[in-house]
Design an enzyme around this catalytic site. Structure first.
Site, PDB file in Angstrom:
ATOM      1  NE  ARG A 170     -10.730  -5.161  31.739  1.00 22.41           N
ATOM      2  CZ  ARG A 170     -10.806  -5.062  33.072  1.00 22.41           C
ATOM      3  NH1 ARG A 170     -10.574  -6.138  33.816  1.00 22.41           N
ATOM      4  NH2 ARG A 170     -11.099  -3.910  33.652  1.00 22.41           N
ATOM      5  CB  CYS A 193     -16.685  -4.673  30.298  1.00 25.31           C
ATOM      6  SG  CYS A 193     -16.200  -3.293  31.368  1.00 25.31           S
ATOM      7  NE  ARG A 243      -7.689  -2.240  32.430  1.00 23.07           N
ATOM      8  CZ  ARG A 243      -8.496  -1.530  33.217  1.00 23.07           C
ATOM      9  NH1 ARG A 243      -8.176  -1.379  34.483  1.00 23.07           N
ATOM     10  NH2 ARG A 243      -9.597  -0.979  32.770  1.00 23.07           N
ATOM     11  CD  GLU A 254     -10.565  -4.731  27.140  1.00 28.03           C
ATOM     12  OE1 GLU A 254     -10.052  -4.503  28.258  1.00 28.03           O
ATOM     13  OE2 GLU A 254     -11.592  -4.161  26.737  1.00 28.03           O
TER      14      GLU A 254
END
Length: 372
Positions: free
Chosen positions: A174, A85, A172, A127
């Site tokens: 995502r 990422c 978090r 993800e």
């Protein structure tokens, strides 16, 4: 009755195995995994060599996804990947596909696309950071979407998901991306409804914490101080200041208490910061594994001429899965207008399928009526 074989998945950019834990809990088998970081590999093998021994005995725990003959990968149903990422992160340089630093991190998506093209699994589950959605004014995301939909012919669903949406006390956010091959007329995959918190940060610290939901665990930037806007690891607990340790990090990410880190604390915290939130992965993967048999049944319908009978069965299955019956327009295309389904029952067999507590639908052989 339709017999559904045990699902198989591959775990790419596997980290320490958050996808593996979630899919294994659902009864699926990991037949190939790849992780390039030597310390993460050590943690992965330490924890999964017992529950997935064939993965390591077969030599299918790979260290570099770029150096694989994809045609020789074991057959599998679901491709899972939390692909790197950094090029898309708010904290990074936002170079996207142009980032060639450290093994072409920004371009690693194209290896995923190549595997999908060659192996053609039934589904993918990807993800990434939420910043991918708007990177380069949305152009990077559109490249990914068009490749998956137009070139590889998968459906495409996406959603920004927080760990706290599915029980874990951590923000978090995502970007989750899910897609299916040969979905046919179904096209009704749903992300799961949110779940209440399993525990709070006070439970994590075993004391009175001033935050119910914690900061997002990160890689780097440690020691910023509790009053620093960049702080993510210090909390006020019982009137004092406490710092997140490995044990608290495991709870925030949804790893079991017996999950072990045969590496230094620094490496363990880095691995946790890079990992996925296991509970969020599990809930979405659960919907994927429940949806795949419907696609399989839909594909079987194409092999028979008894369309009416199969259509009735499809409506039945879709009602059970979606908890809804959708209305169509004048062109017989599905709309967003729907009725929630509480119960599906058959007058002859007297079998009842209880769905929810909203409305009820009772389906008889000769007459159908709705109770609202």
């Amino acid at each position: 009755m339709l017999q559904v074989p045990k699902l198989k998945f591959i775990d790419l950019f596997a980290g320490i195995g958050g996808f593996h834990l979630a899919l294994h809990k659902l009864g699926a088998e990991c037949v190939f995994a790849s992780e390039i970081d030597q310390y993460a590999r050590k943690t992965y093998e330490h924890n999964f060599s017992k529950i997935s021994p064939n993965l390591f005995k077969s030599g299918n725990f790979n260290s570099d996804i770029r150096n694989v003959d994809y045609s020789k990968l074991p057959d599998f149903d679901i491709l899972c990947a939390g692909f790197p990422c950094q090029p898309f992160s708010q904290a990074g340089l936002k170079r996207g596909f142009d980032d060639v630093h450290h093994s072409e991190r920004g371009n690693l998506f194209f290896y995923i696309a190549e595997i999908l093209q060659i192996k053609k699994p039934q589904a993918f589950f990807l993800e990434n950071v939420q910043g991918l959605l708007k990177h380069d004014n949305g152009k990077t995301f559109e490249v990914i979407r068009k490749i998956l939909e137009d070139e590889l012919e998968y459906s495409f669903y996406y959603k920004i998901v927080k760990a706290s949406d599915y029980g874990l006390p951590q923000l978090r956010p995502r970007l989750f991306m899910v897609g299916f091959r040969n979905e046919g007329i179904l096209k009704r995959f749903d992300f799961p409804q949110h779940k209440p918190l399993k525990y709070t940060m006070s439970d994590v610290f075993k004391g009175n914490c001033d935050r119910e939901i914690g900061y997002t665990l990160r890689v780097g930037g440690r020691g910023s101080g509790i009053d620093d806007r960049r702080n993510w690891e210090f909390y006020r607990v019982d009137g004092g200041v406490k710092r997140i340790s490995v044990e608290e990090g495991k709870m925030m990410q949804g790893f079991p208490t017996d999950f072990e880190f045969p590496v230094s604390e620094t490496q363990a915290m880095k691995q946790l910061g890079n990992s996925v939130a296991v509970d969020a992965i599990y809930e979405v993967a659960k919907n994927i594994t429940e949806y795949l048999p419907l696609i399989l049944k839909n594909n079987e319908m194409k092999k028979t001429k008894n369309k009416g009978e199969w259509s009735e069965l499809l409506v039945f299955l879709k009602s059970l899965y979606h908890h809804k019956i959708y209305f169509g327009n004048d062109n017989l295309e599905p709309t967003d207008i729907s009725l929630n389904v509480k119960k599906v029952s058959n007058q002859n067999s007297m079998k009842e399928y209880i769905i929810s507590n909203d409305t009820s639908v009772t389906i008889f052989d000769k007459e159908t009526f709705f109770t609202l």
